[in-house]
Design an enzyme around this catalytic site. Structure first.
Site, PDB file in Angstrom:
ATOM      1  N   ASP A   1       0.813  -1.220   0.000  1.00  0.00           N
ATOM      2  CA  ASP A   1       0.000   0.000   0.000  1.00  0.00           C
ATOM      3  C   ASP A   1       0.850   1.274   0.000  1.00  0.00           C
ATOM      4  O   ASP A   1       0.309   2.381  -0.025  1.00  0.00           O
ATOM      5  CB  ASP A   1      -0.947   0.000   1.205  1.00  0.00           C
ATOM      6  CG  ASP A   1      -0.199  -0.044   2.537  1.00  0.00           C
ATOM      7  OD1 ASP A   1       1.056  -0.027   2.531  1.00  0.00           O
ATOM      8  OD2 ASP A   1      -0.861  -0.111   3.588  1.00  0.00           O
ATOM      9  N   GLY A   2       2.165   1.113   0.082  1.00  0.00           N
ATOM     10  CA  GLY A   2       3.040   2.287   0.037  1.00  0.00           C
ATOM     11  C   GLY A   2       3.098   3.066   1.342  1.00  0.00           C
ATOM     12  O   GLY A   2       3.736   4.111   1.415  1.00  0.00           O
TER      13      GLY A   2
ATOM     14  N   ARG B   1      13.975  10.025   6.243  1.00  0.00           N
ATOM     15  CA  ARG B   1      15.190   9.257   6.532  1.00  0.00           C
ATOM     16  C   ARG B   1      16.391   9.911   5.863  1.00  0.00           C
ATOM     17  O   ARG B   1      16.317  10.315   4.706  1.00  0.00           O
ATOM     18  CB  ARG B   1      15.018   7.828   6.029  1.00  0.00           C
ATOM     19  CG  ARG B   1      16.229   6.956   6.284  1.00  0.00           C
ATOM     20  CD  ARG B   1      15.884   5.481   6.260  1.00  0.00           C
ATOM     21  NE  ARG B   1      15.599   4.999   4.914  1.00  0.00           N
ATOM     22  CZ  ARG B   1      15.201   3.736   4.663  1.00  0.00           C
ATOM     23  NH1 ARG B   1      15.046   2.876   5.659  1.00  0.00           N
ATOM     24  NH2 ARG B   1      14.955   3.355   3.434  1.00  0.00           N
TER      25      ARG B   1
ATOM     26  N   ASP C   1      19.001  -6.398  -0.198  1.00  0.00           N
ATOM     27  CA  ASP C   1      18.427  -5.065  -0.418  1.00  0.00           C
ATOM     28  C   ASP C   1      18.526  -4.216   0.847  1.00  0.00           C
ATOM     29  O   ASP C   1      18.257  -3.015   0.807  1.00  0.00           O
ATOM     30  CB  ASP C   1      16.962  -5.159  -0.881  1.00  0.00           C
ATOM     31  CG  ASP C   1      16.134  -6.083  -0.004  1.00  0.00           C
ATOM     32  OD1 ASP C   1      16.519  -7.255   0.142  1.00  0.00           O
ATOM     33  OD2 ASP C   1      15.124  -5.634   0.549  1.00  0.00           O
TER      34      ASP C   1
END
Ligand code: AMP
Ligand code: MG
Length: 475
Positions: free
Chosen positions: A118-119, A169, A245
């Protein structure tokens, strides 16, 4: 003045990113703002003049920002997947005194890489990232940092309904091992080389002097990752999801989803709800670090040598140093924790015997090293065990070998935190925060800001709390 740079988007091929604006959020409010970090980055004055809330929520695109989502791949629990920023956008790079820093919004909506996600991010987990990443920074461990948490009234559906948030961030960069994997396996001709040159320029320009840039970068990143994991082992940190990742080229800790700190020492400690095999268990982190570096080497292979077989041999020559280098660094670090200034080969036995006692007696990893120096209940109890008294006598001799007690104590104080983000405390302050009371969060954050202050009281640890403790990814 242009305050944001866009070196990533301007210097790299567009296979490696997509233009992507953040999706607006409802009723944003600033829950946390890191003034110290804003000052360190040299952007405090700039931010004061602007409506921080608007652009750190993603509701307004700040002038000269050029938002992108980065593409990357990654080996997740050993399996390669095509990924990318599924819930983050890079607004641009801040030019600080010591180089560029990415300013990224996390939880800012869907992107072309969202897959089924959903981001979004929950308020709870963004507060968690803020708290633990700032604690790591105070522990002198390389890490991405948190500039702000913006709370929203949008609902985020996970196991329960949550409040949403957007975290800003800050990272030396978001280039990951997985970025190189993406360039190698999904990029076009020349993309991998462009990424290599960009990365060296941005992080390690001194490597341009080497004949073989790819090999030099492999060696550098291996050292950075070795040092980072040594630091994690020093403070009892379990990252929890060391997929490629989540391995940065800068050597910063990234992705605070399922991480946690260990209380009672046990090498197999795991908290992540999905890590059923213990792939990312406390003491397996060095092995996984090595595994990840082999993945990195594979991604770099075409740049190491035109002839793949020759490239493999050259990569192997660099990689094979990792286990020995790691082991040496590990015992040196543990020797430092034990306050042994003049370390000899025998340090290995002393460390291993000590760890065996800690496992057998289920001793708190952090408090043990503090009490070893200042005395306390743990040591009083251990003194009743023969194995411990024998070890203790050997330790006394080793720590005073050709040095003073003061020097030994100073070394212990420097390497052993007194205060860490204890799991029960993290949960307690986050639960208060989601119910609207940020006071406990701020108090704990303050305690965590001086973790090596040896005048601080030793932390209380609830018995067996860890046994039922679970952490989660992607919340
Ligand atoms: P992580 O487990 O946080 O390392 O995430 C792995 C991948 O999943 C990354 O590419 C993330 O961007 C993506 N991801 C995690 N959570 C979400 C989410 N809520 N929506 C979209 N993508 C996500
Ligand atoms: Mg991640």
């Amino acid at each position: 003045m242009t305050w944001l740079k866009h070196s990533y988007a301007s210097k790299l091929p567009n296979t490696l990113f997509s233009s992507q604006e953040p999706e607006p959020v409802s009723n944003p409010s600033i829950a946390l703002f890191n003034e110290v970090l804003a000052n360190d980055l040299g952007v405090a004055d700039y931010l004061k003049e602007r409506d921080v809330l608007k652009f750190l929520s993603g509701n307004e695109i700040v002038e000269d920002s050029l938002p992108i989502a980065q593409a990357y791949g990654g080996h997740q629990f050993g399996h390669f997947n095509r990924l990318g920023d599924g819930r983050a956008v890079l607004l641009g790079e801040i030019k600080a005194r010591d180089g560029l820093y990415d300013l990224q919004l996390k939880g800012s909506g869907q992107t072309p890489y969202s897959r089924r996600g959903d981001g979004r991010a929950t308020f709870y987990s963004m507060l968690r990232e803020y708290l633990i990443s700032e604690a790591m920074h105070a522990l002198r461990i390389p890490t991405t940092r948190s500039l702000a948490v913006v709370q929203t009234t949008d609902k985020v559906y996970r196991e329960q309904v949550n409040e949403g948030a957007v975290l800003s961030r800050i990272a030396a960069s978001h280039i990951r091992v997985g970025t190189f994997e993406y360039a190698r396996y999904f990029g076009e001709e020349g993309d991998l080389e462009a990424l290599l040159q960009y990365t060296i320029q941005r992080h390690y320009p001194e490597l341009f002097d080497h004949q073989n840039h790819a090999l030099a970068l492999l060696e550098k990143v291996m050292t950075k990752q070795k040092d980072l994991i040594i630091d994690w082992l020093r403070v009892g940190f379990i990252h929890g999801v060391m997929n490629t990742d989540n391995v940065t080229i800068s050597g910063e800790t990234i992705d605070y989803g399922p991480c946690a700190f260990m209380n009672a020492y046990h090498p197999k400690t795991v908290f992540s709800s999905i890590d059923r095999e213990g792939r990312y268990a406390f003491a397996n982190q060095p092995n996984i670090g090595f595994w990840n570096m082999r993945v990195f080497a594979n991604a770099l292979l075409p740049l190491i040598d035109k002839n793949e077989e020759v490239g493999k041999v050259k990569a192997q020559e660099v990689l094979e140093d990792f286990p020995d280098d790691f082991s040496k660094a590990y015992f040196k670090m543990m020797g430092d924790k034990l306050g042994i200034v003049n370390q000899e080969e025998s340090i290995r036995d002393l460390v291993q015997e000590c760890m065996l006692i800690l496992v057998n007696q289920k001793i708190d990893y952090t408090n043990f090293f503090n009490e070893l120096r200042r005395g306390g209940e743990i040591i009083d109890k251990l003194q009743m065990e023969e194995a411990f008294t024998a070890w203790y006598a050997k330790w006394q001799v080793a720590r005073l070998r050709d040095t003073t007690l003061e020097a030994s104590e100073a070394l212990m104080i420097k390497n052993n935190p007194v205060v860490i983000p204890r799991n029960h405390m993290v949960e307690e302050v986050l639960n208060s925060a989601v119910y609207g009371n940020m006071k406990p969060f701020h108090e704990f954050l303050k305690e965590l800001s001086t973790p090596y202050d040896d005048t601080t009281a030793i932390q209380f640890v609830p018995l067996n709390y860890d046994a039922g403790y679970q952490t989660f990814c992607g919340t």
